[in-house]
Write a protein that holds these residues in place. Structure first.
Motif: not given
Length: 143
Positions: A1-9
């Motif tokens: 399962m892929a890990r979540i990736q969050l983008q900084l503003p």
């Protein structure tokens, strides 16, 4: 399962310091994930207060907010006595809500602790239905 990736503003609208208490630790001896969400809520409420908003239930009139989703990428441990810097930005603004994105770092070292986001949906507590983002709030988070 892929890990979540969050983008900084691109930019942050608010920053605060939070000292870690002994009661913030879990049985592993580090910051508990449930406590991190509480620290994000504290950051969010204090950000709203800088905008003249009393609390999350009254963004404007009977329109408040609900959390639609949460995502966290943990980067490092946090221990008793650490001071965290929490930065808050806003992303993905749409008619009924937006994301609040947080960068959490350890103040002394500057080490990344977590990147997180909370999906905010505006909600009219009188009618019990989703509602558009109040214009007064929209203009403050989307300059």
């Amino acid at each position: 399962m892929a890990r979540i990736q969050l983008q900084l503003p691109d930019k942050f609208l608010y920053e605060t310091e939070i000292a870690i208490r002994i009661s913030d630790l879990n049985y592993g001896g580090h910051l508990g994930h449930d406590t991190l969400l509480t620290l994000l809520q504290e950051t969010r409420v204090n950000f709203y207060r800088t905008l003249g908003i009393k609390d999350e239930l009254s963004l404007e009139g009977t329109v408040g907010q609900v959390i639609a989703d949460v995502g966290v990428q943990y980067k490092s441990e946090v221990f008793f006595g650490d001071t965290l810097m929490v930065q808050l930005g806003v992303a993905d603004i749409h008619k009924f809500g937006f994301d609040m994105v947080y960068r959490v770092t350890q103040k002394t070292s500057g080490k990344d602790v977590a990147i997180a986001k909370t999906g905010i949906v505006c909600f009219d507590y009188a009618t019990r239905k989703i509602a558009p983002v109040p214009a007064s709030l929209f203009s403050k988070i989307n300059p």
